[in-house]
Design a protein around this motif. Structure first.
Motif, PDB file in Angstrom:
ATOM      1  N   UNK A  51      20.618 -16.441 -20.598  1.00 20.19           N
ATOM      2  CA  UNK A  51      21.314 -16.972 -19.424  1.00 20.19           C
ATOM      3  C   UNK A  51      20.668 -16.688 -18.092  1.00 20.19           C
ATOM      4  N   UNK A  52      19.471 -16.155 -18.072  1.00 15.23           N
ATOM      5  CA  UNK A  52      18.784 -15.864 -16.816  1.00 15.23           C
ATOM      6  C   UNK A  52      17.643 -16.864 -16.620  1.00 15.23           C
ATOM      7  N   UNK A  53      17.613 -17.484 -15.437  1.00 13.88           N
ATOM      8  CA  UNK A  53      16.536 -18.422 -15.127  1.00 13.88           C
ATOM      9  C   UNK A  53      15.982 -18.054 -13.753  1.00 13.88           C
ATOM     10  N   UNK A  54      14.655 -17.955 -13.649  1.00 17.30           N
ATOM     11  CA  UNK A  54      14.065 -17.670 -12.339  1.00 17.30           C
ATOM     12  C   UNK A  54      13.237 -18.856 -11.871  1.00 17.30           C
ATOM     13  N   UNK A  55      13.269 -19.082 -10.580  1.00 19.04           N
ATOM     14  CA  UNK A  55      12.565 -20.251 -10.037  1.00 19.04           C
ATOM     15  C   UNK A  55      12.154 -19.987  -8.600  1.00 19.04           C
ATOM     16  N   UNK A  56      11.321 -20.854  -8.090  1.00 21.23           N
ATOM     17  CA  UNK A  56      10.969 -20.831  -6.671  1.00 21.23           C
ATOM     18  C   UNK A  56      11.060 -22.245  -6.126  1.00 21.23           C
ATOM     19  N   UNK A  57      11.263 -22.355  -4.839  1.00 22.38           N
ATOM     20  CA  UNK A  57      11.224 -23.674  -4.196  1.00 22.38           C
ATOM     21  C   UNK A  57       9.958 -23.703  -3.360  1.00 22.38           C
ATOM     22  N   UNK A  58       9.165 -24.753  -3.574  1.00 20.13           N
ATOM     23  CA  UNK A  58       7.860 -24.810  -2.907  1.00 20.13           C
ATOM     24  C   UNK A  58       7.994 -24.632  -1.397  1.00 20.13           C
ATOM     25  N   UNK A  59       7.121 -23.819  -0.864  1.00 27.10           N
ATOM     26  CA  UNK A  59       7.052 -23.685   0.591  1.00 27.10           C
ATOM     27  C   UNK A  59       8.174 -22.863   1.202  1.00 27.10           C
ATOM     28  N   UNK A  60       8.923 -22.152   0.386  1.00 30.96           N
ATOM     29  CA  UNK A  60      10.034 -21.381   0.953  1.00 30.96           C
ATOM     30  C   UNK A  60      10.094 -20.013   0.306  1.00 30.96           C
ATOM     31  N   UNK A  61      10.317 -19.014   1.102  1.00 37.95           N
ATOM     32  CA  UNK A  61      10.430 -17.659   0.556  1.00 37.95           C
ATOM     33  C   UNK A  61      11.690 -17.572  -0.298  1.00 37.95           C
ATOM     34  N   UNK A  62      11.596 -16.955  -1.476  1.00 40.08           N
ATOM     35  CA  UNK A  62      12.779 -16.862  -2.353  1.00 40.08           C
ATOM     36  C   UNK A  62      14.005 -16.276  -1.638  1.00 40.08           C
TER      37      UNK A  62
END
Ligand SMILES: Cc1cc2nc3c(=O)[nH]c(=O)nc-3n(C[C@H](O)[C@H](O)[C@H](O)COP(=O)(O)OP(=O)(O)OC[C@H]3O[C@@H](n4cnc5c(N)ncnc54)[C@H](O)[C@@H]3O)c2cc1C
Length: 793
Positions: A335-346
């Motif tokens: 149930x854990x998902x990690x992601x980033x959004x391009x061009x933005x600090x997490x």
């Protein structure tokens, strides 16, 4: 196609019912899209009531008596936890956290010079830090095994590493920094084959994945109560294999884990309880018991299945959002998902999502250097689901992250100086609390209430940074020296609140410079306070050579006094408030308000708003919003000037700190040293009445001349011109007091009229006080500031 697994009920239907029951019994689920079970999951109402009931029982009959009454139920926790992990009750110990359990387990091994600890990259930050300390203190050798192409531990490398004798193998089943699921049983097989004890950190897997100590083959296991077990914070557990357990000696046994058998003899109790301490929170322990009972009742398997399926949904949904990258390794699941959004600090993404009502967290590389650091990720956003989550939560997250979604625009609109959010958006707000005024008190209250879970709407009539109230300008003074002891507790809380604000905002806001508060010798009154001493003019000159007091003066020396970065503080409060979801609307005046049942209605130019609570921190406008104060509070004009110097160092710390001089027939001169690139600042604590409806006029030549003359007298080296000046307002209350608390007739309306020229230093503490009062927490220390008292009620 529905598979018949739960007796006659199709799985899909069973899952729907499981989620429906979970949402109905989880108070927080109605509040926001909570996607942070891997941080601290939302407890159920039953867990909450169990904790509160025990606290009430302790209050009614006493802590020891309550513990005795609750012992039978508390004892069940051992069996429930044992059953969950396939272990015996006597091999389970409870602790305050998984980290404490980890410390006790590894310290029980008594590792020494040259002992090798073989750790996987998934190891948790606090475990790694502990290993570094064991290496530094005892010469323990720490070896980290790399990962294979799936991102999981490289089993071949582990096998090879275990060809050399090792004292311990340790792994996190699921790291804090990704959805990876380590091959726990395969690690166990290698450890067993090498005859090396294996400590599994199941903090992120207990409650979401099947965990069986026999199947896994670990010798010790630790876990926490607050994550997927949905127990209270402050609970953890340790399981120890009975054979190993009999050899382990806790580093600091106490009366719970050992028996003092004779004058110079003691023995450890059998089983894992030797790792427990006597004193612990029985209420929290019972809360964990209730959570374990619920998990078993709900069905460990059904819970696992729902979380895994929803986790997959989440992974797919996020991967489909343009500009979003799921960064979990291939061996992820659960149930854990990690992601980033391009061009933005997490961290910014997580804050933006919080504003949009989606609770996730950002995990910096500093929480997983062996994972994120080695994968070149400075941080990730982590979303994690539980039984109270469903597809709507997933859809809301994906939508908010999508280019058209809410998570970007809301943040943009909330940034000071940006176009305010439209009226329809304002009127469509469902809020718990409306806060009026974005000075230091309103901004502190908004942050504190939102941090406690309130949906807060924050109204400010002018643009951010305006100069018409009392909180603008670069600096303010903080001091412990106060006229009467009645202030001491609040002053103490003020210092603590600044420290907390600095910690949470990551900004240094208070500079200690020391302070001198002078008055004519022999004069009455004067300030006093903890650590403060009275000094004569000669000693004062030694303390602050920059301040020239004639022999006719004495002074109170306050070593704790200092300077607050006022502008930095307002920015930090606004940022933190935004991070907790405060909806700030600059340029939106509250025209008036009225009680509405047990709530309140506030009228704005855009229409009426309703909330359960109103907090009025309107400074000079308090009397116009709460007419009862109109005749009690007096608004006066105050000016400050900053004077240049040919030798600035003589007017900067340590040559000068914060100060005031009670000048006969003139008034109280106060000053802030040259600091932060600004010249020394002075002002007089008095001024003419002023109408807040007017824009404050610029500082006049006469006002400047008055202050310059005083500067020449008391600050001989302030020989430069006026480099900066400021007009501002005090809201004076009788006896220079404040009014902080509920209005006598309408308790759902709280007020903080806290100025009288000395309110800034109390800002964060008063914000916390208003939140305490709003949540019904008793604050007897504020009785002297009760609004009813100021209004003579
Ligand atoms: C020159 C100067 C020096 C000072 N020095 C010190 C010092 O050294 N140490 C210290 O501790 N204190 C000091 N103070 C006092 C301190 O700054 C104030 O007590 C404090 O800033 C008061 O904050 P506040 O939030 O109550 O009021 P304000 O800062 O005035 O905030 C009130 C806000 O409410 C808004 N508002 C009002 N009515 C409405 C409405 N109807 N709708 C929407 N918004 C509304 C206003 O626009 C304003 O922004 C000083 C004050 C001044 C002026």
């Amino acid at each position: 196609m529905t598979t018949q697994l739960d007796g006659a009920v199709p799985v899909a239907e069973a899952t729907d019912r499981l989620v429906a029951v979970a949402r109905a019994t989880t108070p927080g689920a109605a509040h926001a899209h909570h996607l942070n079970a891997a941080g601290a999951a939302l407890p159920s109402a039953a867990v909450l009531e169990t904790v509160l009931d025990h606290l009430r029982l302790e209050a009614r009959i006493g802590g020891y008596e309550a513990a005795e009454a609750a012992r039978p139920r508390a004892e069940q926790a051992y069996g429930l936890a044992g059953r969950l992990i396939g272990g015996r009750a006597e091999d389970v110990a409870f602790t305050e956290s998984a980290t404490v359990a980890w410390h006790r387990a590894i310290d029980g091994l008594r590792l020494g010079p040259g002992d090798r600890v073989v750790a996987t990259s998934s190891t948790y930050v606090s475990s790694a830090l502990h290993l570094f300390e064991l290496r530094r203190r005892y010469g323990v050798v720490v070896e980290v095994i790399g990962t294979d192409e799936t991102g999981a531990v490289d089993l071949d490398a582990l096998r090879a590493a275990l060809r050399t004798p090792a004292a311990l193998v340790t792994a996190a089943h699921v790291p804090t920094s990704s959805g990876l699921i380590e091959p726990a049983a395969a690690i166990g097989e290698l450890a067993r084959a090498a005859g090396v004890p294996y400590l599994l950190d199941a903090t992120q897997s207990l409650g979401q994945l099947p965990v069986d100590v026999t199947e896994i083959g670990c010798a010790m296991l630790v876990g926490t109560g607050r994550k997927f077990l949905r127990g209270p914070r402050g609970t953890g557990l340790l399981w120890v294999d009975p054979v190993l357990g009999a050899e382990l000696r806790p580093p600091a046994p106490d009366v719970r884990g050992a028996k003092w058998t004779a004058d110079d003899e003691y023995g450890l109790v059998p089983g894992a309880r030797r790792f427990e301490t006597w004193e612990h929170s029985h209420a929290l322990r019972l809360g964990l018991t209730a959570a374990l009972e619920e998990l078993h009742a709900t069905g460990v398997e059904a819970t696992h299945r729902h979380i895994a399926a929803l986790g997959d949904q989440l992974r797919d949904a996020l991967a489909a959002v343009p500009g979003v990258r799921v960064v979990d390794p291939p061996a992820a699941g659960g149930g854990i998902v990690t992601f980033v959004r391009d061009g933005e600090a997490p961290a910014r993404t997580a804050r933006a999502l919080r504003v949009a009502g989606l609770h996730v967290v950002s995990v910096p590389a500093a929480h997983g250097q062996w994972d994120l650091g080695r994968r070149g990720l400075p941080g990730v956003v982590r979303a994690s689901v539980h039984v109270y989550n469903d597809s709507d939560d997933i859809a809301a997250l994906a939508d908010a992250l999508s280019p058209r979604g809410g998570a970007r625009s809301v943040v943009a609109a909330a940034v000071p100086g940006e176009r305010p959010v439209s009226a329809p958006a304002l009127l469509s707000e469902h809020v718990d609390t409306i806060v009026i005024g974005a000075g230091v008190h309103g901004s502190s209250a908004a942050w504190q209430l939102a941090a406690r879970g309130d949906r807060v709407l924050h109204l400010e009539q002018f643009e951010a940074g305006h100069g018409r109230g009392s909180s603008h300008g670069p600096t303010r003074m903080i001091r412990r020296a106060y006229p009467s002891p009645v202030w001491d507790e609040l002053v103490d809380r003020a210092y603590q609140a600044w420290t907390a604000l600095e910690a949470e905002s990551g900004r240094a806001l208070v500079t200690r410079t020391g302070g001198l508060y002078a008055r004519p010798a022999g004069g009455a009154g004067g300030l006093r306070g903890p650590n403060c001493t009275v000094v004569d003019a000669a000693r004062a000159a030694e303390i602050f050579p920059g301040l020239a007091l004639g022999e006719e003066y004495v002074a109170v020396h306050d070593p704790d006094a200092g300077v607050i970065d006022a502008a930095g503080a307002l920015a930090a409060l606004a940022e933190l408030g935004r991070g907790y979801g405060v909806r700030r609307h600059d340029g939106t005046p509250a025209l008036d308000w009225a009680p509405d049942g047990d709530g309140v209605v506030v009228r704005t130019p855009h229409g009426a708003l309703r909330a359960a609570r109103l907090v009025v921190c309107a400074g000079p406008w308090t009397g116009s919003l709460i007419p009862a104060f109109a005749d009690v509070l007096r608004v006066i004009r105050i000016v400050n000037i900053h004077v240049g110097s040919s030798v600035t160092s003589t007017l900067a710390p340590p040559a000068l700190g914060s100060f005031s001089v009670d000048v006969p027939d003139v008034g109280l001169l106060y000053g802030i040293p040259a600091i932060g690139g600004r010249a020394v600042k002075i002002g007089l604590d008095l001024g003419p009445d002023d109408d807040p409806a007017d824009v404050p006029g610029p500082v006049t030549e006469t006002e400047r001349a008055t202050l310059r003359a005083l500067a020449a007298r008391f600050l001989p080296t302030a020989d430069g011109g006026v480099v900066e000046d400021l007009a501002c307002r005090y809201t004076m209350a009788p006896n220079n007091r404040f009014a902080v608390g509920p209005l006598p007739e309408t308790p759902q309306v709280l007020v903080a009229a806290a100025c009288s020229g000395h309110g800034f230093k109390f800002g964060p503490a008063i914000g916390a006080a208003l939140a305490d009062l709003a949540y019904g927490l008793p604050r007897p220390d504020l009785d002297f500031l009760d609004p009813a008292r100021m209004l003579g009620r």
